[in-house]
Write a protein that holds these residues in place. Structure first.
Motif, PDB file in Angstrom:
ATOM      1  N   ALA A 151       0.823  -1.210   0.000  1.00 37.76           N
ATOM      2  CA  ALA A 151       0.000   0.000   0.000  1.00 37.76           C
ATOM      3  C   ALA A 151       0.856   1.258   0.000  1.00 37.76           C
ATOM      4  O   ALA A 151       0.609   2.197  -0.767  1.00 37.76           O
ATOM      5  N   VAL A 152       1.877   1.285   0.848  1.00 36.35           N
ATOM      6  CA  VAL A 152       2.748   2.470   0.914  1.00 36.35           C
ATOM      7  C   VAL A 152       3.538   2.621  -0.376  1.00 36.35           C
ATOM      8  O   VAL A 152       3.701   3.736  -0.888  1.00 36.35           O
ATOM      9  N   ALA A 153       4.019   1.509  -0.927  1.00 35.85           N
ATOM     10  CA  ALA A 153       4.791   1.568  -2.174  1.00 35.85           C
ATOM     11  C   ALA A 153       3.952   2.069  -3.346  1.00 35.85           C
ATOM     12  O   ALA A 153       4.493   2.611  -4.318  1.00 35.85           O
ATOM     13  N   SER A 154       2.627   1.901  -3.260  1.00 35.04           N
ATOM     14  CA  SER A 154       1.744   2.301  -4.367  1.00 35.04           C
ATOM     15  C   SER A 154       1.226   3.733  -4.237  1.00 35.04           C
ATOM     16  O   SER A 154       0.428   4.179  -5.059  1.00 35.04           O
ATOM     17  N   ILE A 155       1.671   4.462  -3.199  1.00 37.94           N
ATOM     18  CA  ILE A 155       1.274   5.869  -3.043  1.00 37.94           C
ATOM     19  C   ILE A 155       1.749   6.668  -4.255  1.00 37.94           C
ATOM     20  O   ILE A 155       2.899   6.541  -4.680  1.00 37.94           O
ATOM     21  N   LYS A 156       0.881   7.492  -4.792  1.00 38.44           N
ATOM     22  CA  LYS A 156       1.229   8.330  -5.944  1.00 38.44           C
ATOM     23  C   LYS A 156       1.748   9.678  -5.441  1.00 38.44           C
ATOM     24  O   LYS A 156       0.984  10.513  -4.962  1.00 38.44           O
ATOM     25  N   ILE A 157       3.033   9.867  -5.564  1.00 37.99           N
ATOM     26  CA  ILE A 157       3.682  11.073  -5.025  1.00 37.99           C
ATOM     27  C   ILE A 157       3.115  12.366  -5.612  1.00 37.99           C
ATOM     28  O   ILE A 157       2.901  13.336  -4.864  1.00 37.99           O
ATOM     29  N   PRO A 158       2.853  12.446  -6.933  1.00 40.29           N
ATOM     30  CA  PRO A 158       2.283  13.700  -7.466  1.00 40.29           C
ATOM     31  C   PRO A 158       0.963  14.092  -6.803  1.00 40.29           C
ATOM     32  O   PRO A 158       0.693  15.288  -6.609  1.00 40.29           O
ATOM     33  N   VAL A 159       0.147  13.094  -6.428  1.00 47.01           N
ATOM     34  CA  VAL A 159      -1.121  13.380  -5.750  1.00 47.01           C
ATOM     35  C   VAL A 159      -0.866  13.969  -4.366  1.00 47.01           C
ATOM     36  O   VAL A 159      -1.526  14.935  -3.948  1.00 47.01           O
ATOM     37  N   VAL A 160       0.114  13.409  -3.656  1.00 43.81           N
ATOM     38  CA  VAL A 160       0.456  13.904  -2.322  1.00 43.81           C
ATOM     39  C   VAL A 160       0.941  15.352  -2.402  1.00 43.81           C
ATOM     40  O   VAL A 160       0.550  16.202  -1.589  1.00 43.81           O
ATOM     41  N   VAL A 161       1.780  15.637  -3.389  1.00 38.66           N
ATOM     42  CA  VAL A 161       2.301  17.000  -3.572  1.00 38.66           C
ATOM     43  C   VAL A 161       1.157  17.966  -3.871  1.00 38.66           C
ATOM     44  O   VAL A 161       1.090  19.070  -3.324  1.00 38.66           O
ATOM     45  N   GLU A 162       0.223  17.530  -4.723  1.00 38.11           N
ATOM     46  CA  GLU A 162      -0.899  18.387  -5.105  1.00 38.11           C
ATOM     47  C   GLU A 162      -1.771  18.749  -3.906  1.00 38.11           C
ATOM     48  O   GLU A 162      -2.271  19.876  -3.805  1.00 38.11           O
ATOM     49  N   TYR A 163      -1.950  17.802  -2.984  1.00 37.21           N
ATOM     50  CA  TYR A 163      -2.840  18.014  -1.836  1.00 37.21           C
ATOM     51  C   TYR A 163      -2.072  18.308  -0.544  1.00 37.21           C
ATOM     52  O   TYR A 163      -2.649  18.227   0.537  1.00 37.21           O
ATOM     53  N   ALA A 164      -0.791  18.637  -0.652  1.00 36.35           N
ATOM     54  CA  ALA A 164       0.046  18.806   0.543  1.00 36.35           C
ATOM     55  C   ALA A 164      -0.498  19.876   1.487  1.00 36.35           C
ATOM     56  O   ALA A 164      -0.559  19.662   2.706  1.00 36.35           O
ATOM     57  N   LEU A 165      -0.919  21.022   0.956  1.00 37.89           N
ATOM     58  CA  LEU A 165      -1.369  22.121   1.819  1.00 37.89           C
ATOM     59  C   LEU A 165      -2.676  21.802   2.542  1.00 37.89           C
ATOM     60  O   LEU A 165      -2.757  21.966   3.773  1.00 37.89           O
ATOM     61  N   PRO A 166      -3.730  21.329   1.833  1.00 42.01           N
ATOM     62  CA  PRO A 166      -4.945  20.964   2.590  1.00 42.01           C
ATOM     63  C   PRO A 166      -4.718  19.828   3.576  1.00 42.01           C
ATOM     64  O   PRO A 166      -5.323  19.812   4.655  1.00 42.01           O
ATOM     65  N   LEU A 167      -3.838  18.883   3.243  1.00 43.99           N
ATOM     66  CA  LEU A 167      -3.504  17.812   4.183  1.00 43.99           C
ATOM     67  C   LEU A 167      -2.841  18.378   5.430  1.00 43.99           C
ATOM     68  O   LEU A 167      -3.131  17.963   6.555  1.00 43.99           O
ATOM     69  N   PHE A 168      -1.956  19.348   5.225  1.00 43.88           N
ATOM     70  CA  PHE A 168      -1.259  19.978   6.346  1.00 43.88           C
ATOM     71  C   PHE A 168      -2.257  20.719   7.243  1.00 43.88           C
ATOM     72  O   PHE A 168      -2.219  20.579   8.476  1.00 43.88           O
ATOM     73  N   VAL A 169      -3.138  21.484   6.638  1.00 46.81           N
ATOM     74  CA  VAL A 169      -4.136  22.248   7.405  1.00 46.81           C
ATOM     75  C   VAL A 169      -5.021  21.303   8.211  1.00 46.81           C
ATOM     76  O   VAL A 169      -5.242  21.502   9.423  1.00 46.81           O
TER      77      VAL A 169
END
Length: 466
Positions: free
Chosen positions: A314-332
């Motif tokens: 599951a962790v290996a299949s994380i899509k990094i571009p998606v995480v980067v795109e949503y980094a700010l709302p995830l942080f908030v």
């Protein structure tokens, strides 16, 4: 209704190769976990470490692993989570022990109330802040309960649900949320413990120098315990195969229930239904003489194997571009929820537990932000011998909590309810449930005004009132 698509030999051969690579990653993770002191210090699970290695080597990193391989691992996680949940209610009996009864009701109320915060607060944060500012999907509101309370296993299983609502990013964001929760639970928990020992909130741990974690990686022969017990003769069938057969019957029952309910609850995942199927199977077998053949430890081994490989894939299949795109709302979202969990811990904890509030609260904090394993690890840090009864109470309440929240049935249908009835309605209902729990706890004396509670000095073997 019954799947009839054949799997060709090429597909099976490719899957075998993908599994072999997955196993190699886990083995490397185990080796690194045992050899690198920093990983030992922060208790990084080998499976999580292996998943990050796979992520680095994957299509969004070094590109040594193909996208087909990584996608297959992500799909496999949805199957493995079913194996984790299916035996959860098979062979389980309510246990009691000294000290558990007095903490049982407060822990149950406290855990349910904390979990309800992870339902209604993210909903209101999403619709009032994140949707207007960042244009996120309304299902973003489910990521905290799915990822923090549910953990990587639940997040992986919920990927299917998110995809059914055309929110493909949800699976990756759920796993990212679970990873954030794991960091919050461990690092946050250790900081809370250090602070609280200094303030005198702990009952057993009286000095920060006592906080020495055991880092024994390989268990010596004289300390080894059996991982499971043989309950049936090998002349009949291998004991592991017998338990696997029972697990698969639970999955089959769950599969039929899922198909029946799909008409009424579109997108309902299989894993909670498999758990209910296991409960039905347990009820039937418990009425027969064959119940004695069930060994819960064997089921735990199957669950453990499934969960370890699930986390890696599951962790290996994380899509990094998606995480980067949503980094700010995830942080908030993460910062606001962490603040809410800290408020809940320090404000509600002393008011919910008449004795040993810190020990009872810290195990729930770890479970709400990370997983049960982290919660229990934090509890063992402050109460290694179980003197307060918090650990026993935690086990006693588990059958009344785990099947429903923190990765259970309600977790699985939360996104479905959010889409079907809208965030305002679902947020309002979960807030109302929180308030009802609060008023019931208050009227029954579980919740009380903060006083100067008794501080039990278990290290000295006496009680004193400060």
């Amino acid at each position: 209704m019954i799947p009839n698509t054949p799997i060709d030999s090429i597909t099976l051969s490719a899957m075998l190769f993908y599994l072999a690579v997955l196993g190699a990653l886990l083995a490397v993770g185990v080796f690194l976990r045992m050899k690198i002191s920093l990983l030992k210090k922060f208790f990084i699970p080998a499976s999580l470490l292996a998943g990050f290695i796979g992520l680095i080597l994957g299509p969004d990193g070094a590109k040594l692993l193909t996208s087909e391989m990584v996608s297959s691992w992500g799909s496999l996680a949805g199957i493995l989570i079913t194996f984790v949940f299916a035996p959860m209610l098979i062979g389980i009996k309510m246990k009691d022990s000294k000290g558990a009864k007095k903490h049982f009701a407060p822990q149950l109320f406290y855990h349910y109330m904390g979990n309800m915060i992870q339902y209604f607060l993210p909903v209101f944060i999403t619709i009032t802040i994140l949707v207007p500012l960042f244009g996120v999907n309304e299902l973003f509101a489910t990521l905290i309960e799915v990822g923090w309370s549910g953990g990587h296993g639940t997040a992986a299983g919920m990927g299917e649900v998110y995809s059914s609502f055309q929110w493909e990013e949800g699976g990756t964001l759920g796993l990212t949320s679970a990873t954030i929760g794991l960091v919050v639970s461990f690092i946050g928990g250790i900081i809370i413990i250090n602070y609280s020992v200094k303030k005198g909130y702990t009952s057993v741990l009286k000095n920060r120098n006592q906080m020495k974690q055991k880092n024994e990686e390989d268990i010596s022969e004289e300390k080894r315990e059996p991982g499971s017990y043989t309950t049936i003769s090998g002349d009949v069938v291998d004991g592991f195969a017998f338990h696997a057969a029972l697990l698969l019957i639970a999955v089959l029952l769950g599969w039929f229930m899922q198909k029946i309910l799909e008409t009424f609850i579109p997108g309902l995942p299989l894993f909670p239904m498999a758990m209910i199927g296991g409960g039905i199977l347990n009820l039937v077998i418990s009425k027969t003489s064959y119940y004695k053949l069930i060994d819960v430890r064997t089921f735990q081994r199957i669950q453990g194997i499934s969960l370890e490989f699930l986390i890696v894939g599951a962790v290996a299949s994380i899509k990094i571009p998606v995480v980067v795109e949503y980094a700010l709302p995830l942080f908030v979202m993460s910062v606001l929820m962490l603040l809410s969990m800290l408020w809940f811990f320090f404000y509600m904890g002393p008011r919910m537990f008449k004795e040993d509030w810190f020990e009872n609260s810290i195990v729930i904090f770890g479970t709400l932000t990370g997983v049960a394993a982290i919660g229990l690890m934090l509890l063992r840090t402050v109460d290694p011998e179980g003197k307060t009864g918090a650990m026993a109470a935690y086990g006693l309440k588990a059958p009344l909590f785990s099947p429903f929240l923190g990765g259970g049935l309600i977790t699985s249908i939360f996104p479905i309810m959010l889409i079907s009835y809208g965030p305002f309605w679902v947020g309002g209902i979960t807030l109302m449930i929180f308030l009802v729990l609060f008023f019931v706890a208050k009227s029954t004396g579980v919740y009380r005004k903060k006083k100067s509670p008794k501080k039990n000095d278990y290290s000295e073997g006496v009680s004193s009132t400060n």
